[in-house]
Design an enzyme around this catalytic site. Structure first.
Site, PDB file in Angstrom:
ATOM      1  N   CYS A  13      -7.632   1.269   5.310  1.00 41.49           N
ATOM      2  CA  CYS A  13      -8.063   1.317   4.201  1.00 41.49           C
ATOM      3  C   CYS A  13      -9.966   1.708   4.506  1.00 41.49           C
ATOM      4  O   CYS A  13     -10.361   2.451   5.270  1.00 41.49           O
ATOM      5  CB  CYS A  13      -8.589  -0.076   3.133  1.00 41.49           C
ATOM      6  N   ASN A  16     -12.096  -1.843   6.455  1.00 37.41           N
ATOM      7  CA  ASN A  16     -11.024  -3.347   6.684  1.00 37.41           C
ATOM      8  C   ASN A  16     -11.112  -4.804   6.327  1.00 37.41           C
ATOM      9  O   ASN A  16     -11.099  -5.517   7.206  1.00 37.41           O
ATOM     10  CB  ASN A  16     -11.050  -2.577   8.079  1.00 37.41           C
ATOM     11  N   CYS A  18     -10.731  -5.943   2.620  1.00 40.07           N
ATOM     12  CA  CYS A  18      -9.186  -6.203   1.793  1.00 40.07           C
ATOM     13  C   CYS A  18      -8.349  -5.307   1.745  1.00 40.07           C
ATOM     14  O   CYS A  18      -6.650  -6.600   1.984  1.00 40.07           O
ATOM     15  CB  CYS A  18      -9.995  -5.547   0.306  1.00 40.07           C
ATOM     16  N   ARG A  19      -8.144  -4.510   0.986  1.00 34.72           N
ATOM     17  CA  ARG A  19      -6.683  -3.376   1.634  1.00 34.72           C
ATOM     18  C   ARG A  19      -5.854  -4.082   2.682  1.00 34.72           C
ATOM     19  O   ARG A  19      -5.212  -4.479   2.299  1.00 34.72           O
ATOM     20  CB  ARG A  19      -6.802  -3.078   0.599  1.00 34.72           C
ATOM     21  N   SER A  20      -6.553  -3.577   3.586  1.00 30.83           N
ATOM     22  CA  SER A  20      -5.374  -3.184   4.691  1.00 30.83           C
ATOM     23  C   SER A  20      -5.083  -4.079   5.730  1.00 30.83           C
ATOM     24  O   SER A  20      -4.475  -5.197   6.476  1.00 30.83           O
ATOM     25  CB  SER A  20      -6.394  -1.666   6.202  1.00 30.83           C
ATOM     26  N   ASP A 129      -8.718   0.356  -4.822  1.00 30.59           N
ATOM     27  CA  ASP A 129     -10.086  -0.956  -4.011  1.00 30.59           C
ATOM     28  C   ASP A 129      -9.898  -1.617  -5.456  1.00 30.59           C
ATOM     29  O   ASP A 129     -11.320  -1.680  -5.415  1.00 30.59           O
ATOM     30  CB  ASP A 129     -11.482  -0.189  -3.536  1.00 30.59           C
TER      31      ASP A 129
HETATM   32  P1  4NP Z   1     -11.043  -2.605   1.312  1.00 33.17           P
HETATM   33  O1  4NP Z   1     -12.797  -2.667   0.256  1.00 33.17           O
HETATM   34  O2  4NP Z   1     -11.529  -0.912   1.850  1.00 33.17           O
HETATM   35  O3  4NP Z   1     -10.607  -2.548   0.475  1.00 33.17           O
HETATM   36  O4  4NP Z   1     -12.033  -3.310   3.001  1.00 33.17           O
HETATM   37  C1  4NP Z   1     -13.791  -1.777   0.365  1.00 33.17           C
HETATM   38  C2  4NP Z   1     -14.487  -3.272   1.255  1.00 33.17           C
HETATM   39  C3  4NP Z   1     -15.931  -2.429   0.960  1.00 33.17           C
HETATM   40  C4  4NP Z   1     -16.532  -1.626   0.811  1.00 33.17           C
HETATM   41  C5  4NP Z   1     -15.343  -0.544  -0.442  1.00 33.17           C
HETATM   42  C6  4NP Z   1     -14.350  -1.457  -0.297  1.00 33.17           C
HETATM   43  N1  4NP Z   1     -17.984  -2.036   0.322  1.00 33.17           N
HETATM   44  O5  4NP Z   1     -18.358  -1.092  -0.081  1.00 33.17           O
HETATM   45  O6  4NP Z   1     -18.386  -1.993   1.091  1.00 33.17           O
END
Ligand code: 4NP
Length: 161
Positions: A13, A16, A18-20, A129
């Site tokens: 993602c 790294n 939340c989703r992945s 997201d």
């Molecule tokens: P992820 O979520 O891609 O599912 O880990 C996010 C985590 C942090 C951010 C964006 C999405 N950020 O903008 O910091």
């Protein structure tokens, strides 16, 4: 086509956190339940959260389904990942595009959307997201990831992984 040696799968993602990592924990857990020996890892296309544990909302949502994430640490995708992993599965199209941009041409067929494997279990191809939203976003992430994990495990079983 998934290779016959011990299969390895990288989930990707943006951050790294939340989703992945959620997909990492869920897929690893479901593979163990299915008795399949597959190596699973996760990474982000971005570097902001390198070294951090998953977002506490992701960890709490996964724990409600009996899956632990707190031992995981964020890392960024590296070029070597395209050679090492049989499948490099992106959570959304932005991340798929960013992976394709850096992927050596000979490995491009390994790079896909994770939700392709959910088949008709869900009507979406991207895991939204959840970072800037509420707790229900993390529940939806889990539901989508469970569906894709189920479909992927069925495919691995058909291919004799
Ligand atoms: P992820 O979520 O891609 O599912 O880990 C996010 C985590 C942090 C951010 C964006 C999405 N950020 O903008 O910091």
């Amino acid at each position: 086509m998934i290779s016959k040696d011990k299969t390895s799968i990288l989930l990707v993602c943006l951050g790294n956190i939340c989703r992945s990592p959620t997909a990492h924990g869920v897929l690893e857990h479901r593979l163990r339940e299915a008795g399949l020996e597959v190596f699973v890892d996760s990474a982000g296309t971005g570097a902001w959260h390198v070294g951090n544990p998953p977002d506490r909302r992701a960890t709490a949502a996964a724990l409600r389904r009996g899956i632990r994430l707190e031992h995981l640490r964020a890392r960024q995708v590296e070029l070597e990942d395209f050679r090492r992993f049989d499948l490099v599965l992106a959570m959304d199209r932005d991340n798929l595009d960013n992976l394709m941009r850096i992927c050596p041409p000979e490995y491009r067929s390994r790079v896909r959307l994770f939700l392709e494997f959910a088949g008709d279990r869900v009507s979406m191809l991207e895991v939204p997201d959840p970072y800037f939203g509420g707790d229900d976003g993390f529940e939806q992430v889990l539901d989508l990831i469970e569906a894709a994990s189920e479909g992927l495990i069925e495919q691995l079983q058909r291919e004799g992984a």
